[in-house]
Write a protein that holds these residues in place. Sequence first.
Motif, PDB file in Angstrom:
ATOM      1  N   GLU A  10       0.829  -1.216   0.000  1.00  0.00           N
ATOM      2  CA  GLU A  10       0.000   0.000   0.000  1.00  0.00           C
ATOM      3  C   GLU A  10       0.861   1.262   0.000  1.00  0.00           C
ATOM      4  O   GLU A  10       0.523   2.249  -0.672  1.00  0.00           O
ATOM      5  N   ARG A  11       1.952   1.237   0.742  1.00  0.00           N
ATOM      6  CA  ARG A  11       2.860   2.395   0.732  1.00  0.00           C
ATOM      7  C   ARG A  11       3.492   2.567  -0.645  1.00  0.00           C
ATOM      8  O   ARG A  11       3.679   3.688  -1.117  1.00  0.00           O
ATOM      9  N   TYR A  12       3.805   1.463  -1.280  1.00  0.00           N
ATOM     10  CA  TYR A  12       4.382   1.504  -2.610  1.00  0.00           C
ATOM     11  C   TYR A  12       3.375   2.077  -3.611  1.00  0.00           C
ATOM     12  O   TYR A  12       3.738   2.834  -4.510  1.00  0.00           O
ATOM     13  N   ILE A  13       2.096   1.758  -3.448  1.00  0.00           N
ATOM     14  CA  ILE A  13       1.056   2.287  -4.337  1.00  0.00           C
ATOM     15  C   ILE A  13       0.997   3.806  -4.235  1.00  0.00           C
ATOM     16  O   ILE A  13       0.873   4.503  -5.243  1.00  0.00           O
ATOM     17  N   VAL A  14       1.063   4.316  -3.013  1.00  0.00           N
ATOM     18  CA  VAL A  14       1.013   5.763  -2.799  1.00  0.00           C
ATOM     19  C   VAL A  14       2.179   6.443  -3.515  1.00  0.00           C
ATOM     20  O   VAL A  14       2.024   7.513  -4.118  1.00  0.00           O
ATOM     21  N   ALA A  15       3.335   5.798  -3.508  1.00  0.00           N
ATOM     22  CA  ALA A  15       4.525   6.393  -4.117  1.00  0.00           C
ATOM     23  C   ALA A  15       4.574   6.192  -5.630  1.00  0.00           C
ATOM     24  O   ALA A  15       5.247   6.945  -6.336  1.00  0.00           O
ATOM     25  N   ASP A  18       2.989   5.235 -11.942  1.00  0.00           N
ATOM     26  CA  ASP A  18       2.597   4.450 -13.106  1.00  0.00           C
ATOM     27  C   ASP A  18       1.286   3.693 -12.844  1.00  0.00           C
ATOM     28  O   ASP A  18       1.170   2.953 -11.870  1.00  0.00           O
ATOM     29  N   ARG A  19       0.324   3.895 -13.720  1.00  0.00           N
ATOM     30  CA  ARG A  19      -0.997   3.265 -13.599  1.00  0.00           C
ATOM     31  C   ARG A  19      -0.891   1.745 -13.597  1.00  0.00           C
ATOM     32  O   ARG A  19      -1.513   1.061 -12.790  1.00  0.00           O
ATOM     33  N   ASP A  20      -0.088   1.188 -14.513  1.00  0.00           N
ATOM     34  CA  ASP A  20       0.060  -0.261 -14.604  1.00  0.00           C
ATOM     35  C   ASP A  20       0.710  -0.846 -13.354  1.00  0.00           C
ATOM     36  O   ASP A  20       0.356  -1.945 -12.918  1.00  0.00           O
TER      37      ASP A  20
END
Length: 179
Positions: A10-15, A18-20
Amino acid sequence: QWLELINCLERYIVAADDRDKKIELFTQIAETYADQVQDQERSLDAYLNIIDIAPQHVPALDALAKLYERMDDPANAIEYMGRVAELTVDGGQRVEAFYRIGRQLEEKLSDRFQARERFEQALDLDPHHLATLAALRSIAIDEMDWDTASRLLDTEQQNTETPRARAKLLVELGRLRAD
């Protein structure tokens, strides 16, 4: 430590920009919740996040349909299966989606008319889909439509490869025609 992994993703998603990459990470989260943590609701949330990012993401739509099927929510399962059938370019996946929609309509919602229509859509795409032939045959027998049941049973046995299963279908066809 699955929840720690999910927090890290989840932290990686915030950072991530890139959509993919976000879709890939949400997929990992959804699969982890479903397979490792056994939390279907949070898995649903992760797949819905993918749909928010990419409304026509067929793998996420299909995963949502399967989750809703497991959670015994036929209305949502049918909605997402319908979207899969509409969007996918894979003919086999379309056949399977129409078959699954028909099965949900018949078994969960007791709507045989709509179920038959979906089964027929599946057969239009693949006239040899055995599960669909069996489902339509069952409906025809229940409705005492012997000609249709006989025709479907004959088609089913012609496309069955295993000798034992084919023999059972031929016996049933013989009984049906004799009666």
